[in-house]
Scaffold this active site. Structure first.
Site, PDB file in Angstrom:
ATOM      1  N   GLU A 171     -25.421  -7.340  12.874  1.00  0.00           N
ATOM      2  CA  GLU A 171     -26.868  -7.061  13.810  1.00  0.00           C
ATOM      3  C   GLU A 171     -26.921  -8.199  14.562  1.00  0.00           C
ATOM      4  O   GLU A 171     -27.146  -8.045  15.760  1.00  0.00           O
ATOM      5  CB  GLU A 171     -28.070  -7.057  12.587  1.00  0.00           C
ATOM      6  CG  GLU A 171     -28.175  -5.923  11.855  1.00  0.00           C
ATOM      7  CD  GLU A 171     -27.258  -5.744  10.690  1.00  0.00           C
ATOM      8  OE1 GLU A 171     -26.421  -6.926  10.305  1.00  0.00           O
ATOM      9  OE2 GLU A 171     -27.548  -4.974   9.579  1.00  0.00           O
ATOM     10  N   ASP A 187     -27.759   7.793   5.900  1.00  0.00           N
ATOM     11  CA  ASP A 187     -28.297   7.765   4.656  1.00  0.00           C
ATOM     12  C   ASP A 187     -29.896   7.193   4.548  1.00  0.00           C
ATOM     13  O   ASP A 187     -30.633   7.395   3.661  1.00  0.00           O
ATOM     14  CB  ASP A 187     -27.604   7.368   3.569  1.00  0.00           C
ATOM     15  CG  ASP A 187     -26.960   6.030   3.563  1.00  0.00           C
ATOM     16  OD1 ASP A 187     -27.286   5.371   4.652  1.00  0.00           O
ATOM     17  OD2 ASP A 187     -26.805   5.411   2.453  1.00  0.00           O
TER      18      ASP A 187
END
Ligand code: UGA
Ligand code: MN
Length: 300
Positions: A247, A162
């Site tokens: 991450e 998205d």
């Protein structure tokens, strides 16, 4: 005779100009025609995208796939968070004409997992992180694929379905030697979350959300040389780390802050935005006083 010679020269010059003009004029069309094709001179970008069933899924994937149609040497690895591959995603991939690999694995939710609505609250972002099993499966696939490939030059980019991607971000990531970084727009409560650069090196980060993360960078803000995944077969995402640390979890295998390669004009340009599609609210047909025509047979 000299007259004829001069004419021939004019003719030759005229033809040369014509050929040059022709080449010049047709260049955009030429580029367009070859856009989604494979060039041996460009590293392949492996875009890794987990995705899950929801009302706006097709809209999000349509927007993303139509961006990707403009990216050369792109291989889309789409992993559905489901027990079975869905027809919706399979057809969308087939019709896209993109080079793709379609995988699926269902997120393993324990009894104590956080329910979906809560995990999507911004800031609390991911008490149960999304995409862990899916991205790990994609990395397994990638290692197998690279092992077999003669040309292993490539770059890995983890892409939410998205987000909004400028084509420029793909040009940037092809410059990556080990790990490249760049700013991400509209994320972590900020207009832009970004590495700070001095003398061409990352000296710190401008991040408000959990700034104590080893790499306070969003997933959309870095890409990794694909061959590093062969050098580090142990590198993967983990369910054991706290939210927002995925991450850092993957980056720690490959790089240090000092080694990061700042891209996008020394991290001064935003080429990707962490947009999030609003959950649509739909009327419940069973609760409506006035009947509506059933639409279950239509894929939305
Ligand atoms: C942020 C980060 O940008 C994501 O890369 C990270 O995975 C996520 O937080 C997290 O750690 O949970 P956010 O917008 O909060 O992103 O997350 P989503 O866009 O909802 O999910 C990230 C990706 O995982 C999307 O491609 C989404 O389709 C997929 N997803 C989400 C699943 O596969 N299963 C789910 O149950 C939810
Ligand atoms: Mn998202």
């Amino acid at each position: 005779m000299p007259f004829v010679n001069i004419k021939k020269q004019y003719l030759a010059i005229g033809m040369l100009v014509f050929v040059l003009l022709f080449l010049f004029n047709t260049r955009p069309a030429f580029q367009c025609q070859f856009n989604a094709e494979v060039s041996p001179y460009l590293p392949v970008i492996y875009g890794i995208t987990p995705t899950y069933v929801r009302l706006a899924q097709k809209a999000d994937l349509t927007r993303l796939s139509q961006t990707l149609m403009h990216v050369k040497n792109f291989h889309w690895v789409v992993i559905e968070d489901s027990l079975e591959k869905t027809k919706l995603v399979a057809n969308l991939l087939k019709e896209s004409n993109l080079k793709y690999t379609h995988l699926n694995i269902k997120t393993h939710k324990t009894k104590h997992s956080t329910p979906v609505p809560l995990m999507r609250i911004k800031g609390a972002r991911g008490l149960l992180a999304s995409g862990v099993e899916q991205r790990n499966l994609a990395l397994d696939w990638l290692r197998g694929h690279l092992d077999k490939s003669e040309n292993k030059a490539g770059v890995v980019y983890f892409m939410d379905d998205d987000n909004t991607y400028s084509l420029k971000v793909f040009d940037e990531m092809r410059k990556v030697k080990r790990v490249g970084v760049w700013p991400v727009g509209i994320v972590g409560g900020m207009r832009v979350e970004m590495p700070l650069v001095s003398d061409g090196k990352v000296s710190g980060y401008n991040a408000w959300w959990k700034p104590f993360r080893p790499f306070p960078i969003d997933m959309a803000g870095f890409a990794i040389n694909a061959t590093l995944f062969l050098e580090h077969p142990e590198a993967k995402f983990s369910r054991k780390v706290q939210s927002g640390f995925q991450e850092s979890e993957i980056l720690k295998y490959f790089t240090t802050k000092e080694e990061l390669e700042p891209l996008a004009d020394n991290c001064t340009k935003v080429y990707v935005w962490h947009t999030r599609t609003q959950k649509p609210s739909i009327l419940n047909p069973k609760k409506l006083k006035r009947p509506i025509v059933p639409d279950d047979h239509i894929e939305v």
